[in-house]
Enzyme design. Structure first.
Site, PDB file in Angstrom:
ATOM      1  N   TRP A 160      64.247  43.936   8.982  1.00 16.93           N
ATOM      2  CA  TRP A 160      63.925  44.313   7.598  1.00 16.93           C
ATOM      3  C   TRP A 160      65.201  44.599   6.819  1.00 16.93           C
ATOM      4  O   TRP A 160      65.404  45.703   6.357  1.00 16.93           O
ATOM      5  CB  TRP A 160      63.028  45.537   7.593  1.00 16.93           C
ATOM      6  CG  TRP A 160      61.677  45.228   8.133  1.00 16.93           C
ATOM      7  CD1 TRP A 160      60.764  44.399   7.564  1.00 16.93           C
ATOM      8  CD2 TRP A 160      61.090  45.734   9.319  1.00 16.93           C
ATOM      9  NE1 TRP A 160      59.642  44.355   8.340  1.00 16.93           N
ATOM     10  CE2 TRP A 160      59.815  45.168   9.409  1.00 16.93           C
ATOM     11  CE3 TRP A 160      61.520  46.620  10.308  1.00 16.93           C
ATOM     12  CZ2 TRP A 160      58.963  45.458  10.479  1.00 16.93           C
ATOM     13  CZ3 TRP A 160      60.678  46.900  11.351  1.00 16.93           C
ATOM     14  CH2 TRP A 160      59.411  46.309  11.439  1.00 16.93           C
ATOM     15  N   HIS A 180      58.041  47.989   4.594  1.00 17.35           N
ATOM     16  CA  HIS A 180      56.674  47.739   5.043  1.00 17.35           C
ATOM     17  C   HIS A 180      55.815  48.959   4.694  1.00 17.35           C
ATOM     18  O   HIS A 180      56.350  49.987   4.271  1.00 17.35           O
ATOM     19  CB  HIS A 180      56.620  47.421   6.552  1.00 17.35           C
ATOM     20  CG  HIS A 180      57.228  48.470   7.448  1.00 17.35           C
ATOM     21  ND1 HIS A 180      57.013  48.516   8.807  1.00 17.35           N
ATOM     22  CD2 HIS A 180      58.051  49.527   7.188  1.00 17.35           C
ATOM     23  CE1 HIS A 180      57.672  49.531   9.335  1.00 17.35           C
ATOM     24  NE2 HIS A 180      58.310  50.146   8.380  1.00 17.35           N
ATOM     25  N   ARG A 206      62.267  43.366   0.798  1.00 17.27           N
ATOM     26  CA  ARG A 206      63.214  43.042   1.872  1.00 17.27           C
ATOM     27  C   ARG A 206      64.287  42.116   1.347  1.00 17.27           C
ATOM     28  O   ARG A 206      64.046  41.353   0.412  1.00 17.27           O
ATOM     29  CB  ARG A 206      62.490  42.343   3.023  1.00 17.27           C
ATOM     30  CG  ARG A 206      61.396  43.192   3.628  1.00 17.27           C
ATOM     31  CD  ARG A 206      60.706  42.467   4.762  1.00 17.27           C
ATOM     32  NE  ARG A 206      59.580  43.270   5.220  1.00 17.27           N
ATOM     33  CZ  ARG A 206      58.773  42.936   6.223  1.00 17.27           C
ATOM     34  NH1 ARG A 206      58.982  41.802   6.883  1.00 17.27           N
ATOM     35  NH2 ARG A 206      57.786  43.717   6.579  1.00 17.27           N
ATOM     36  N   GLN A 220      51.569  44.345   0.956  1.00 19.56           N
ATOM     37  CA  GLN A 220      50.910  44.551   2.257  1.00 19.56           C
ATOM     38  C   GLN A 220      49.722  45.503   2.097  1.00 19.56           C
ATOM     39  O   GLN A 220      49.642  46.270   1.142  1.00 19.56           O
ATOM     40  CB  GLN A 220      51.879  45.171   3.276  1.00 19.56           C
ATOM     41  CG  GLN A 220      52.962  44.225   3.759  1.00 19.56           C
ATOM     42  CD  GLN A 220      53.735  44.784   4.953  1.00 19.56           C
ATOM     43  OE1 GLN A 220      53.763  45.999   5.192  1.00 19.56           O
ATOM     44  NE2 GLN A 220      54.379  43.897   5.688  1.00 19.56           N
ATOM     45  N   VAL A 263      53.857  50.154  17.880  1.00 17.05           N
ATOM     46  CA  VAL A 263      52.564  49.903  18.542  1.00 17.05           C
ATOM     47  C   VAL A 263      52.790  49.469  19.987  1.00 17.05           C
ATOM     48  O   VAL A 263      53.834  48.940  20.340  1.00 17.05           O
ATOM     49  CB  VAL A 263      51.739  48.808  17.804  1.00 17.05           C
ATOM     50  CG1 VAL A 263      51.186  49.317  16.489  1.00 17.05           C
ATOM     51  CG2 VAL A 263      52.536  47.533  17.616  1.00 17.05           C
ATOM     52  N   ALA A 319      46.530  50.019  14.325  1.00 19.48           N
ATOM     53  CA  ALA A 319      47.118  49.852  12.989  1.00 19.48           C
ATOM     54  C   ALA A 319      47.359  48.379  12.766  1.00 19.48           C
ATOM     55  O   ALA A 319      47.530  47.608  13.721  1.00 19.48           O
ATOM     56  CB  ALA A 319      48.426  50.621  12.879  1.00 19.48           C
TER      57      ALA A 319
END
Ligand code: FA5
Length: 351
Positions: A160, A180, A206, A220, A263, A319
């Site tokens: 990013w 994000h 970004r 997003q 995650v 998520a």
């Protein structure tokens, strides 16, 4: 002074002849002042002179004068109307203006295709019980990176390349345009207790080399569900249902394994490329892969669950981070994402 009936007639004729000579608004006004003007109009003076008439003649005089006044007022109204009609008629017969032509329609604005798509996505998730919350676009590095397990020297920060806010705090740049929506996983869990079911829509930024599927500003929707007993199959069920609603039942969907530090396990979800249907190695939209990735997702890392004060032995969650421009590309078959932000009305008015 007495005024005989024939004198009233002469006055009437004089007045009407003058009225017939008035051919525009100014002429009409001049005539009105001359005859009916309150101060010094000829008829006004005549009416005032009733008092001077012999008593026996006053009623007849008054009635005749009033009758003449009413007749002149009516004649003025008719003449005004006649002149108005004449003027309109003249307009319709000149070449310069055709008042029967239909007017030019006003160009109406509409919602940008990305906004339309964002709203449709929000609605799809809202129907599944997700509540909308918002988070800041100018974000702390601590939330954007550290809180989601991307420390200073972590290679994931390279993914990013970031647009930083130039203000130094303690000699360091600590604020940025969020890359994000994932910092909102932490922001939401910090202020809510499970069960959590939220979506967080918003813009992200970004430093991207742009191409057919990459822009430097993107939209997003972050999704987050935390509760007792939430499993990967719940995540897949929600995402399948979402894809079915947005793209219809016959589009192909694929999950790939992927890595995101926040995650475990992590996946990416992709939809079959509408341009080449998976056949074109030279396809610039899917880069020959046959698939267009629309989101990253996974089970919220237990360390993050514990860091916000929940108990990862009890609570689990999933998520996802969905790219709205990519959804818009896929639903309308648009070859290049850069069309969305070039402000070309010929493109935008097709939606
Ligand atoms: C992320 O941004 C993660 N935060 C997603 C996530 C959330 C993973 C929660 C796990 C759990 P990624 O960089 O892959 O991941 O971006 C997610 C989606 O945003 C992509 O699938 C794509 O649809 C969209 N996207 C990413 N970069 C761009 C870009 N430059 N232009 C347009 N869309 C983009």
């Amino acid at each position: 002074m007495t005024v005989s009936a024939s004198a009233f007639d002469a006055l009437r004729q004089d007045a009407l002849a003058g009225l017939a000579r008035a051919t525009d608004e100014a002429g009409l006004e001049q005539w009105r002042v001359e005859w009916l003007g309150r101060q010094d109009g000829r008829l006004t003076r005549l009416l005032r002179s009733v008092r001077e008439q012999p008593a026996a003649e006053r009623p007849a005089f008054g009635a005749a004068a009033n009758g003449l006044k009413q007749a002149l007022e009516a004649a003025l109204g008719e003449r005004e109307e006649a002149l108005r009609r004449e003027a309109l008629q003249a307009l319709t017969t000149t070449d310069a203006l055709d008042v029967t032509l239909p007017g030019r329609p006003q160009a109406l604005g509409r919602l940008h295709p990305v906004t339309q798509t964002l709203r449709d996505c929000v609605q799809a998730f809202a129907q599944m019980g997700f509540r909308v919350v918002e988070g800041p676009e100018v974000e702390w590095a601590a939330y954007n990176f550290d809180a989601v397990r991307i420390p200073e020297d972590h290679p994931a920060r390279d993914m990013w390349d970031t647009i930083w806010v130039d203000t130094l705090i303690g000699g360091e740049r600590k604020m940025l345009l969020r890359t994000h929506t994932s910092p909102n996983q932490v922001r939401v869990m910090e202020r809510m207790q499970p069960p959590v079911r939220v979506i967080v829509p918003g813009k992200c930024y970004r430093q991207e080399a742009t191409d057919a599927t990459h822009e430097w500003m993107l939209t997003q929707i972050e999704g987050l569900a935390v509760d007792e007993g939430i499993r990967m199959s719940d995540l897949k069920g929600v995402l399948y249902e979402f894809a079915r609603q947005m793209f219809g039942a016959d589009r192909k969907i694929i999950f790939h394994h992927s890595y995101f530090p926040f995650v475990e396990p992590g996946v990416e979800m992709a939809i079959d490329c509408f341009i080449c249907r998976g056949l074109g190695a030279a396809c610039s939209t899917c880069h020959g892969t046959g698939w267009i990735e629309i989101l990253g997702a996974g089970m919220v890392h237990p360390e993050i669950i514990d860091n916000v004060g929940y108990d990862s032995a009890r609570h689990t969650g999933f998520a996802f981070g969905l790219g709205i421009e990519r959804v818009a590309l896929l639903r309308w078959g648009i070859e290049d994402i850069r069309n969305f932000y070039q402000n070309d009305v010929r493109f935008l008015e097709q939606f």
